[in-house]
Design a protein around this motif. Structure first.
Motif, mmCIF file in Angstrom:
data_model
loop_
_atom_site.group_PDB
_atom_site.id
_atom_site.type_symbol
_atom_site.label_atom_id
_atom_site.label_comp_id
_atom_site.label_asym_id
_atom_site.label_seq_id
_atom_site.Cartn_x
_atom_site.Cartn_y
_atom_site.Cartn_z
ATOM 1 N N ASP A 158 -4.477 2.349 3.239
ATOM 2 C CA ASP A 158 -4.485 3.758 3.643
ATOM 3 C C ASP A 158 -5.440 3.907 4.818
ATOM 4 O O ASP A 158 -6.385 3.115 4.980
ATOM 5 C CB ASP A 158 -4.944 4.648 2.476
ATOM 6 C CG ASP A 158 -4.403 6.071 2.578
ATOM 7 O OD1 ASP A 158 -3.744 6.382 3.592
ATOM 8 O OD2 ASP A 158 -4.640 6.861 1.640
ATOM 9 N N PRO A 217 3.477 7.700 2.714
ATOM 10 C CA PRO A 217 3.317 6.347 3.257
ATOM 11 C C PRO A 217 4.661 5.622 3.304
ATOM 12 O O PRO A 217 5.448 5.683 2.358
ATOM 13 C CB PRO A 217 2.356 5.680 2.262
ATOM 14 C CG PRO A 217 1.620 6.820 1.625
ATOM 15 C CD PRO A 217 2.616 7.933 1.552
ATOM 16 N N GLU A 227 -11.483 4.830 -1.284
ATOM 17 C CA GLU A 227 -10.284 5.655 -1.285
ATOM 18 C C GLU A 227 -10.491 6.828 -0.350
ATOM 19 O O GLU A 227 -11.638 7.196 -0.028
ATOM 20 C CB GLU A 227 -9.948 6.166 -2.701
ATOM 21 C CG GLU A 227 -11.031 7.025 -3.314
ATOM 22 C CD GLU A 227 -10.681 7.489 -4.718
ATOM 23 O OE1 GLU A 227 -9.641 7.062 -5.234
ATOM 24 O OE2 GLU A 227 -11.455 8.286 -5.273
ATOM 25 N N LEU A 267 -1.673 1.142 9.570
ATOM 26 C CA LEU A 267 -0.954 0.858 8.329
ATOM 27 C C LEU A 267 0.026 -0.311 8.460
ATOM 28 O O LEU A 267 0.576 -0.766 7.460
ATOM 29 C CB LEU A 267 -0.217 2.118 7.849
ATOM 30 C CG LEU A 267 -1.127 3.228 7.321
ATOM 31 C CD1 LEU A 267 -0.327 4.500 7.071
ATOM 32 C CD2 LEU A 267 -1.831 2.796 6.038
ATOM 33 N N THR A 293 1.403 11.461 -3.446
ATOM 34 C CA THR A 293 0.511 10.731 -4.347
ATOM 35 C C THR A 293 1.156 10.526 -5.716
ATOM 36 O O THR A 293 0.940 9.498 -6.362
ATOM 37 C CB THR A 293 -0.819 11.490 -4.512
ATOM 38 O OG1 THR A 293 -0.562 12.864 -4.829
ATOM 39 C CG2 THR A 293 -1.633 11.429 -3.236
#
Length: 499
Positions: free
Chosen positions: A424, A271, A479, A417, A240
């Protein structure tokens, strides 16, 4: 051996070299060792059975971990983000302790537990004023407890994970070369002090004699500014954090990162889009994906810089897929993938990850989790390919069991994805009358895109995976919930899908 030896060796070899920078103050290795010896005197005087830290990263964290090691008591940094009731319960489990940090809060939630409490500033001042007496301590052979870390307790009451001096030294001595850093090398530490990555960053940098630069509270702007000001060469971030750094650079935040030779990341799933962008934005930096656990004294597998660049440049799908792996086990660790019956599984078959080695503790204050042969069940699911690369599938407890068929949430998320409108995704089990469990997914729509149709997402998964993987429920959310280390909180997603 005792982990205090790491600081003693660094201070003896280069007492005047800067070892720590925090809030503008610079500490040499000689000053840090003197402060740790002052902390030793404070700890002995307090009769504390633990040294606890309730604070952000600061000089107090480094001084306390080595002071506690000298005094022979466990160092126990606490999560300052916990609710008062949870914090009070953990403080009660380590009473009486010397607690450093948020004095007002400790008095308020645990003032009757017999702790000795000091604000960070008071502690830092006192350890510098004390003149240590003659060192008559007997250093144990490494079997004493160096660190006690409480697990996150996401599914049950937090367990007290135990790391002995021998475990931590097994990791450091097996992976770091003494005094290998140049005098200008600087490591930026922004991971919370109560996480094993923060502790291992301190120990490894001290042993390498690398300057440690602390950023107590992360923002991408502050991180980039420190990289430029201190000419940072090494850094560790969680996914993150890297995503926010990449976003800040793309929004125009000044980024002078030419000094940054090595960026390690871990703590959660990275990711693919984020690491692709990072490799482009940091063309001279070597990226390393580090996989490890508290119970293993940090890293047990690595995907190195050359492997990152090779995967990015390759046209071979198998090679490119390695960017989604955590690399290969480090030389000092054994790793196996086992099925439910405990048997070692063949290449490509998913099961639970087991590890063994000197750095692997697998021990809790409540009990040991090691089997008779010293293997530790990580509770992480994954598989290894024919080249020995380890791919994570999530937690073993996260496996979705639909009509007796085991499914990895990760494979479903990876397909989702690939959709251009999905930023996300999280897959998890939802109750099913027909199948016992079915697939549920929560997805975040990418900014600037329209929300995709549910049938479109189901067809995407049906076309790439078996029809059994098609989700029964889909929730569109603003989120996904992550903790401060970037770990996805699936139990909270399950609550959303259940509602």
């Amino acid at each position: 051996m005792n982990i205090a030896l790491l600081l003693e060796m660094a201070a003896e070899a280069a007492p005047d070299r800067v070892g720590l920078v925090c809030d503008g103050k610079r500490w040499t290795y000689g000053e840090l060792l003197s402060a740790a010896r002052g902390a030793f005197e404070l700890i002995v005087e307090s009769d504390a059975q633990y040294v606890a830290l309730l604070d952000e990263s600061s000089e107090a964290a480094l001084i306390a971990v080595f002071g506690a090691a000298l005094a022979g008591v466990p160092y126990c940094p606490l999560n300052y983000r916990l609710p008062d009731a949870d914090l009070a319960a953990l403080l009660g489990r380590i009473a009486p302790a010397l607690v450093i940090g948020d004095e007002e809060r400790v008095i308020r939630v645990a003032g009757d537990q017999g702790h000795t409490i000091m604000a960070r500033e008071e502690f830092a001042q006192k350890v510098q004023e004390i003149v240590p007496g003659e060192d008559t301590r007997e250093t144990d052979a490494g079997e004493g407890v160096a660190i006690q870390l409480f697990t996150s307790g996401t599914t049950a009451a937090p367990k007290a994970a135990i790391l002995r001096h021998s475990n931590l030294l097994g990791y450091i001595l097996g992976t770091v070369e003494f005094a290998s850093a140049d005098e200008d090398d600087a490591a930026l530490v922004v991971v919370p002090p109560y996480h094993i990555a923060g502790i291992s960053a301190l120990l490894s940098s001290i042993y390498a004699q690398r300057k440690i630069v602390m950023l107590p509270s992360f923002t991408p702007e502050a991180w980039l500014a420190l990289v430029a000001e201190e000419r940072i060469t090494n850094a560790f971030v969680v996914p993150t954090m890297l995503a926010r750094i990449v976003d800040a650079i793309e929004r125009g935040t000044p980024a002078q990162v030419s000094s940054l030779r090595a960026v390690a990341y871990g703590g959660g799933k990275m990711p693919l889009e984020v690491i692709h962008k990072a490799l482009e934005l940091f063309p001279t930096s070597g990226f390393t994906n580090a996989y490890g656990l508290t119970e293993t004294s940090s890293t047990v597998a690595l995907l190195g810089p050359d492997e990152h660049r090779a995967a990015l440049a390759s046209d071979d799908p198998k090679v490119r897929a390695r960017l989604t792996s955590v690399g290969k086990p480090i030389p000092t660790v054994e790793l196996e993938i086992r099925g439910e019956d405990g048997q070692v599984l063949p290449v490509g078959e998913a099961g639970e990850i087991y590890v063994r080695g000197d750095q692997v503790s697998g021990e809790y204050k409540e009990k040991s989790a090691l089997d008779a042969e010293g293997w530790f069940p990580t509770r992480d699911a994954g598989y290894m390919d024919e080249e020995g690369y380890l791919f994570l599938s999530g937690r073993a407890d996260d496996v979705i069991v639909r009509g007796g068929e085991n499914m990895s949430p990760g494979e479903i998320e990876d397909v989702l994805l690939t959709h251009p409108a999905i930023a996300d995704a999280c897959a998890c089990a939802v109750p099913s009358i027909e199948w016992g469990e079915a697939v549920g997914v929560a997805v975040v729509t990418r900014e600037g895109h329209e929300q995709p149709d549910e049938d479109e997402l189901k067809e995407l998964i049906r076309g790439r995976l078996r029809s059994s993987r098609v989700p029964e429920r889909i929730a569109f959310v603003a989120e996904l919930p992550y903790n401060e280390m970037g770990k996805l909180l699936r139990r909270k997603v399950k609550d959303v899908l259940a509602a």
